[in-house]
Design a protein around this motif. Sequence first.
Motif, PDB file in Angstrom:
ATOM      1  N   PHE A  11     -29.691  14.162  25.085  1.00  0.00           N
ATOM      2  CA  PHE A  11     -28.567  14.825  24.430  1.00  0.00           C
ATOM      3  C   PHE A  11     -28.031  13.941  23.309  1.00  0.00           C
ATOM      4  O   PHE A  11     -27.847  12.739  23.504  1.00  0.00           O
ATOM      5  CB  PHE A  11     -27.458  15.127  25.454  1.00  0.00           C
ATOM      6  N   HIS A  12     -27.780  14.556  22.167  1.00  0.00           N
ATOM      7  CA  HIS A  12     -27.345  13.787  20.996  1.00  0.00           C
ATOM      8  C   HIS A  12     -26.280  14.563  20.221  1.00  0.00           C
ATOM      9  O   HIS A  12     -26.281  15.796  20.202  1.00  0.00           O
ATOM     10  CB  HIS A  12     -28.534  13.500  20.075  1.00  0.00           C
ATOM     11  N   ALA A  13     -25.398  13.813  19.574  1.00  0.00           N
ATOM     12  CA  ALA A  13     -24.377  14.405  18.704  1.00  0.00           C
ATOM     13  C   ALA A  13     -24.874  14.329  17.271  1.00  0.00           C
ATOM     14  O   ALA A  13     -24.926  13.238  16.689  1.00  0.00           O
ATOM     15  CB  ALA A  13     -23.058  13.652  18.854  1.00  0.00           C
ATOM     16  N   ILE A  14     -25.250  15.471  16.720  1.00  0.00           N
ATOM     17  CA  ILE A  14     -25.803  15.467  15.358  1.00  0.00           C
ATOM     18  C   ILE A  14     -24.945  16.273  14.389  1.00  0.00           C
ATOM     19  O   ILE A  14     -25.327  16.461  13.240  1.00  0.00           O
ATOM     20  CB  ILE A  14     -27.263  15.969  15.329  1.00  0.00           C
ATOM     21  N   GLY A  15     -23.783  16.744  14.851  1.00  0.00           N
ATOM     22  CA  GLY A  15     -22.834  17.348  13.927  1.00  0.00           C
ATOM     23  C   GLY A  15     -23.183  18.742  13.443  1.00  0.00           C
ATOM     24  O   GLY A  15     -22.754  19.131  12.347  1.00  0.00           O
ATOM     25  N   ILE A  16     -23.932  19.505  14.218  1.00  0.00           N
ATOM     26  CA  ILE A  16     -24.189  20.891  13.826  1.00  0.00           C
ATOM     27  C   ILE A  16     -22.851  21.611  13.700  1.00  0.00           C
ATOM     28  O   ILE A  16     -21.993  21.515  14.586  1.00  0.00           O
ATOM     29  CB  ILE A  16     -25.074  21.599  14.870  1.00  0.00           C
ATOM     30  N   GLY A  57     -16.636  29.335  20.351  1.00  0.00           N
ATOM     31  CA  GLY A  57     -16.714  28.090  21.091  1.00  0.00           C
ATOM     32  C   GLY A  57     -16.614  28.333  22.585  1.00  0.00           C
ATOM     33  O   GLY A  57     -16.564  29.460  23.061  1.00  0.00           O
ATOM     34  N   LYS A  58     -16.582  27.249  23.347  1.00  0.00           N
ATOM     35  CA  LYS A  58     -16.551  27.340  24.802  1.00  0.00           C
ATOM     36  C   LYS A  58     -15.152  27.128  25.378  1.00  0.00           C
ATOM     37  O   LYS A  58     -14.981  27.001  26.586  1.00  0.00           O
ATOM     38  CB  LYS A  58     -17.508  26.306  25.413  1.00  0.00           C
ATOM     39  N   GLY A  59     -14.158  27.093  24.496  1.00  0.00           N
ATOM     40  CA  GLY A  59     -12.800  26.941  24.995  1.00  0.00           C
ATOM     41  C   GLY A  59     -12.461  25.539  25.455  1.00  0.00           C
ATOM     42  O   GLY A  59     -11.597  25.343  26.312  1.00  0.00           O
ATOM     43  N   HIS A  60     -13.124  24.548  24.877  1.00  0.00           N
ATOM     44  CA  HIS A  60     -12.874  23.154  25.248  1.00  0.00           C
ATOM     45  C   HIS A  60     -11.811  22.573  24.319  1.00  0.00           C
ATOM     46  O   HIS A  60     -12.105  22.118  23.222  1.00  0.00           O
ATOM     47  CB  HIS A  60     -14.159  22.327  25.133  1.00  0.00           C
ATOM     48  N   GLY A  61     -10.578  22.596  24.729  1.00  0.00           N
ATOM     49  CA  GLY A  61      -9.519  22.028  23.890  1.00  0.00           C
ATOM     50  C   GLY A  61      -9.054  23.009  22.845  1.00  0.00           C
ATOM     51  O   GLY A  61      -8.607  24.107  23.157  1.00  0.00           O
ATOM     52  N   SER A  62      -9.166  22.658  21.578  1.00  0.00           N
ATOM     53  CA  SER A  62      -8.645  23.488  20.493  1.00  0.00           C
ATOM     54  C   SER A  62      -9.495  24.733  20.300  1.00  0.00           C
ATOM     55  O   SER A  62     -10.628  24.835  20.788  1.00  0.00           O
ATOM     56  CB  SER A  62      -8.591  22.680  19.194  1.00  0.00           C
ATOM     57  N   ALA A  63      -8.967  25.695  19.566  1.00  0.00           N
ATOM     58  CA  ALA A  63      -9.646  26.962  19.335  1.00  0.00           C
ATOM     59  C   ALA A  63     -11.006  26.742  18.675  1.00  0.00           C
ATOM     60  O   ALA A  63     -11.124  25.980  17.717  1.00  0.00           O
ATOM     61  CB  ALA A  63      -8.782  27.854  18.460  1.00  0.00           C
ATOM     62  N   GLY A  64     -12.018  27.409  19.197  1.00  0.00           N
ATOM     63  CA  GLY A  64     -13.348  27.310  18.619  1.00  0.00           C
ATOM     64  C   GLY A  64     -14.094  26.042  18.959  1.00  0.00           C
ATOM     65  O   GLY A  64     -15.154  25.781  18.387  1.00  0.00           O
ATOM     66  N   TYR A 105     -19.674  16.466  22.198  1.00  0.00           N
ATOM     67  CA  TYR A 105     -20.400  17.036  21.060  1.00  0.00           C
ATOM     68  C   TYR A 105     -21.902  16.736  21.090  1.00  0.00           C
ATOM     69  O   TYR A 105     -22.597  16.908  20.085  1.00  0.00           O
ATOM     70  CB  TYR A 105     -19.788  16.595  19.724  1.00  0.00           C
ATOM     71  N   CYS A 106     -22.408  16.297  22.232  1.00  0.00           N
ATOM     72  CA  CYS A 106     -23.849  16.094  22.391  1.00  0.00           C
ATOM     73  C   CYS A 106     -24.486  17.364  22.955  1.00  0.00           C
ATOM     74  O   CYS A 106     -23.927  18.010  23.845  1.00  0.00           O
ATOM     75  CB  CYS A 106     -24.137  14.928  23.350  1.00  0.00           C
ATOM     76  N   PHE A 107     -25.663  17.685  22.424  1.00  0.00           N
ATOM     77  CA  PHE A 107     -26.409  18.844  22.889  1.00  0.00           C
ATOM     78  C   PHE A 107     -27.866  18.443  23.088  1.00  0.00           C
ATOM     79  O   PHE A 107     -28.353  17.483  22.490  1.00  0.00           O
ATOM     80  CB  PHE A 107     -26.290  20.006  21.898  1.00  0.00           C
ATOM     81  N   ARG A 108     -28.558  19.206  23.929  1.00  0.00           N
ATOM     82  CA  ARG A 108     -29.933  18.871  24.304  1.00  0.00           C
ATOM     83  C   ARG A 108     -30.866  18.969  23.105  1.00  0.00           C
ATOM     84  O   ARG A 108     -30.786  19.895  22.314  1.00  0.00           O
ATOM     85  CB  ARG A 108     -30.417  19.799  25.424  1.00  0.00           C
ATOM     86  N   HIS A 121     -15.674  32.445  12.301  1.00  0.00           N
ATOM     87  CA  HIS A 121     -14.648  31.451  12.008  1.00  0.00           C
ATOM     88  C   HIS A 121     -15.128  30.081  12.447  1.00  0.00           C
ATOM     89  O   HIS A 121     -16.059  29.950  13.235  1.00  0.00           O
ATOM     90  CB  HIS A 121     -13.326  31.815  12.680  1.00  0.00           C
ATOM     91  N   MET A 122     -14.474  29.050  11.930  1.00  0.00           N
ATOM     92  CA  MET A 122     -14.785  27.668  12.276  1.00  0.00           C
ATOM     93  C   MET A 122     -13.539  26.983  12.830  1.00  0.00           C
ATOM     94  O   MET A 122     -12.417  27.470  12.644  1.00  0.00           O
ATOM     95  CB  MET A 122     -15.307  26.915  11.048  1.00  0.00           C
ATOM     96  N   PRO A 123     -13.714  25.863  13.506  1.00  0.00           N
ATOM     97  CA  PRO A 123     -12.549  25.131  14.029  1.00  0.00           C
ATOM     98  C   PRO A 123     -11.685  24.585  12.888  1.00  0.00           C
ATOM     99  O   PRO A 123     -12.105  24.555  11.727  1.00  0.00           O
ATOM    100  CB  PRO A 123     -13.183  23.989  14.822  1.00  0.00           C
ATOM    101  N   ASP A 124     -10.498  24.118  13.240  1.00  0.00           N
ATOM    102  CA  ASP A 124      -9.626  23.541  12.223  1.00  0.00           C
ATOM    103  C   ASP A 124     -10.168  22.185  11.761  1.00  0.00           C
ATOM    104  O   ASP A 124     -11.120  21.644  12.322  1.00  0.00           O
ATOM    105  CB  ASP A 124      -8.195  23.401  12.745  1.00  0.00           C
ATOM    106  N   THR A 125      -9.558  21.657  10.712  1.00  0.00           N
ATOM    107  CA  THR A 125     -10.043  20.426  10.093  1.00  0.00           C
ATOM    108  C   THR A 125     -10.060  19.258  11.075  1.00  0.00           C
ATOM    109  O   THR A 125     -10.994  18.445  11.079  1.00  0.00           O
ATOM    110  CB  THR A 125      -9.174  20.057   8.878  1.00  0.00           C
ATOM    111  N   GLU A 126      -9.054  19.184  11.937  1.00  0.00           N
ATOM    112  CA  GLU A 126      -8.997  18.081  12.895  1.00  0.00           C
ATOM    113  C   GLU A 126     -10.197  18.113  13.849  1.00  0.00           C
ATOM    114  O   GLU A 126     -10.776  17.071  14.172  1.00  0.00           O
ATOM    115  CB  GLU A 126      -7.687  18.141  13.691  1.00  0.00           C
ATOM    116  N   GLU A 127     -10.569  19.302  14.298  1.00  0.00           N
ATOM    117  CA  GLU A 127     -11.724  19.398  15.195  1.00  0.00           C
ATOM    118  C   GLU A 127     -13.016  19.061  14.458  1.00  0.00           C
ATOM    119  O   GLU A 127     -13.888  18.379  14.998  1.00  0.00           O
ATOM    120  CB  GLU A 127     -11.813  20.805  15.808  1.00  0.00           C
ATOM    121  N   LEU A 128     -13.135  19.512  13.213  1.00  0.00           N
ATOM    122  CA  LEU A 128     -14.319  19.160  12.427  1.00  0.00           C
ATOM    123  C   LEU A 128     -14.432  17.645  12.275  1.00  0.00           C
ATOM    124  O   LEU A 128     -15.529  17.081  12.357  1.00  0.00           O
ATOM    125  CB  LEU A 128     -14.255  19.820  11.048  1.00  0.00           C
ATOM    126  N   GLU A 129     -13.314  16.991  12.085  1.00  0.00           N
ATOM    127  CA  GLU A 129     -13.335  15.534  11.949  1.00  0.00           C
ATOM    128  C   GLU A 129     -13.749  14.857  13.251  1.00  0.00           C
ATOM    129  O   GLU A 129     -14.436  13.831  13.239  1.00  0.00           O
ATOM    130  CB  GLU A 129     -11.968  15.038  11.477  1.00  0.00           C
TER     131      GLU A 129
END
Length: 415
Positions: free
Chosen positions: A257-262, A268-275, A291-294, A352-360
């Motif tokens: 599993f790796h975080a590659i920033g897709i 989204g899955k409802g983890h924390g903030s919207a989306g 943020y890691c995925f297989r 839609h996409m998450p807010d700027t804070e989530e993207l960061e």
Amino acid sequence: MTHSDFPTFPEDQVLLGRDLFFDPLLSGNRNISCASCHHGVLGSADAVPLSVGEGGKGLGKRRHGTGTAPAHQHVPRNAPAIFNLGASAFTTLFHDGRVAQNADAPFGIQMPEGNALEREANSLLAAQALLPILSPEEMAGTEGENDIADAVSAGHIRGPNGAWAKLAARVEAVPAYRARFTALNRSEAPLHISDIGNAIGAFLSDEFRAINSPFDAYLRGDTTALTSAQQRGMALFYGKATCSSCHAGAFQTDHSFHAIGIPQIGPGKGHGSAGADHGRSAITGIAKDKYCFRTPSLRNVALTAPYGHSGAYASLHAVVRHHLAPHESLMSFDPSKAPVPALTGYGTVTPHMPDTEELERIAAAITLDIPPLTEAEVNDIISFLHALTDPSSIGGKLGAPASVPSGLKVDSLLD
């Protein structure tokens, strides 16, 4: 890589699994099958970033189906391709690995909390087949629509009055299914959901194999099997571009599993903030897994667009380019480039996409660090990725049945 890398199953079990896989009977409202989002004619998935599951009609760009419950939201993640997942090398399934081999889990397979196996499964694929039928947006529907959805909403999954038992009873009530399971099991014992999962798992393992690509021929000694561009791309893939650091082994995956920033699109899955979708960490509870995925296998990758856990990238060129500059690609992503099927009517809509804070936060987790490549080198890598296509696997081995024992309609591209 050969057929010996896969388990073998009785032919009658495979054929039984095919009918169940294509039968809407396993959905709460009897209006969607497993194959609706994982079809051979669409690369074993559905060719859209995020699926319209329950409440939709047709294949691929599904639309709201007349006479059925409405689609309430898109499935939160891209429908993954199924090619080769039956091989013994695969010990985790789903984007977040929530189904995995685990000697300490019931019957040796870890399942999500509350969904532990009740009986032995003949494969990981058999176990994972028991989960989409419980998902409200995928196949079960929502509370008040049907008895399966009501059981799921109440948390009644296992046991004699749970959602799994209710679905098994549905299948048992179809005489043709009952007769075939009796013959297969040599028993008239009441059907259990594990019988259904085992049949579907056997079909998936047998149906979706991609092991005879030009790359395989090259490895067997046919030096003419790859073009010059594909050979250059192979050298880059296993060398300068470092692709094989994650896409390793016979199936081009390290099964990790790796975080590659897709880019995260949709509900989204409802983890924390919207989306938001925290990926692997939602399973492990470990912060570094956020943020890691297989790592997906790259076998038949040219057939399985769009790419990423959210299906954000429509082409191989776009997703390869993302790997080269993931931070910039994420922060500048245009969601209109990833249209999703409309939940009502026809056509597509911009997700839609998450807010700027989530993207960061997604950007801060990225671990990719690939050397710069020229456009010519990118094109060579893409040529090599096309060499991983097994022409004989396109469409699946058996394909869709003309009809299913329940008498319900089999989804078609023509719907």
